[in-house]
Write an enzyme that holds these catalytic residues in place. Structure first.
Site, PDB file in Angstrom:
ATOM      1  N   LYS A  11      16.759  35.107  17.238  1.00  0.00           N
ATOM      2  CA  LYS A  11      17.722  34.294  16.519  1.00  0.00           C
ATOM      3  C   LYS A  11      18.931  35.159  16.166  1.00  0.00           C
ATOM      4  CE  LYS A  11      16.632  31.495  13.272  1.00  0.00           C
ATOM      5  NZ  LYS A  11      17.655  30.587  13.821  1.00  0.00           N
TER       6      LYS A  11
ATOM      7  N   GLU B  40      18.846  33.621   7.517  1.00  0.00           N
ATOM      8  CA  GLU B  40      17.827  32.750   8.139  1.00  0.00           C
ATOM      9  C   GLU B  40      16.432  33.318   7.909  1.00  0.00           C
ATOM     10  OE1 GLU B  40      20.489  30.897  11.783  1.00  0.00           O
ATOM     11  OE2 GLU B  40      19.329  32.694  12.143  1.00  0.00           O
TER      12      GLU B  40
ATOM     13  N   GLY C  18      23.637  26.871  13.077  1.00  0.00           N
ATOM     14  CA  GLY C  18      23.859  26.759  14.524  1.00  0.00           C
ATOM     15  C   GLY C  18      24.037  25.300  14.905  1.00  0.00           C
TER      16      GLY C  18
END
Ligand code: 5RP
Length: 226
Positions: free
Chosen positions: A97, A106, A29
């Protein structure tokens, strides 16, 4: 302070948690990208030796371009520290997320790490999770079944598409479904509900996975702990 300035500030602060010899997880990100860039600079300037595992192909590529040693989880199965951004953080440090579609990798990297530090700008801190759509990674074949199940749960699902209308695909070649829930009042129940749907590989609720969130705003960087 703009949102980008806040992201840059918190990304720089996170570098202070990295010590020589550490095995470091690289997030995904825009905030994580700023962290990776700041880390690359720090490693170049100080000459410390670290090894990294990335949570996306994009972050692995960036890390390597910056001269970081980026390995696979098979080569480096245990990490000391994982630094990543988040889309939402609640007062209990639960997270949403996956805005960048990388929540599966992740969560794998976060789960492989002894410590997970989250870096966000102040706009990400919310009283209740769920205004940001909750992303799920879904096996292609199971899409109709998963959408049916999510609709039954009234989670308002929508398959993620690319701007050109084509299917959004994760690094693992799966679909992403975003749930427009508005408010997730019982995150553990929602996590369990979506996990029970066959074909959901992972979801973007990260519950009890971090005990430190660094938040950047006009007063600098503050810490949320639990
Ligand atoms: C990607 C993520 C990101 O950490 C999250 O979307 C925050 O992104 P950004 O730092 O760009 O605001 O979970 O899958």
């Amino acid at each position: 302070m703009t949102q980008d300035e806040a992201k840059a500030l918190v990304a720089k602060r996170a570098v202070e948690f990295v010590e020589g010899g550490m095995r470091v997880g690289l997030g995904t990100g825009s905030t994580a990208t700023m962290f990776i860039r700041a880390l690359g600079e720090h490693v170049k300037q100080t000459g410390i030796k670290i090894r990294c595992v990335a949570s996306s192909d994009a972050s692995a590529k960036l890390g390597k371009e910056l001269g970081l040693e980026v390995l696979t989880l098979a080569e480096l199965p245990e990490l000391d520290l994982y630094i990543d951004g988040a889309d939402e953080v609640d007062p209990q440090l639960n997270l949403i997320k996956g805005g960048g579609g990388a929540m599966l990798r992740e969560k794998i990297v976060a789960s492989s790490s002894k410590r997970f530090i989250v870096v966000v700008d102040h706009t990400k801190v919310v009283p209740v999770l769920g205004k940001f759509p909750l992303p799920l990674e879904v096996i292609k074949m199971a899409l109709p079944l998963v959408l049916f199940g999510l609709n039954k749960l009234a989670l308002n699902p929508k398959q993620r598409k690319r701007p050109d209308g084509s299917d959004y695909l994760t690094d693992e070649n799966n679909f992403v479904v975003d749930c427009f829930c508005t408010a997730i009042t019982d995150p553990a129940k929602t996590a369990s509900d979506v996990r029970n749907l066959v074909g959901v590989v992972e979801h973007g609720l990260f519950l009890g996975m971090t005990n430190l969130v660094l938040v950047a705003g006009d007063n600098g960087v503050t810490e949320m702990t639990r």
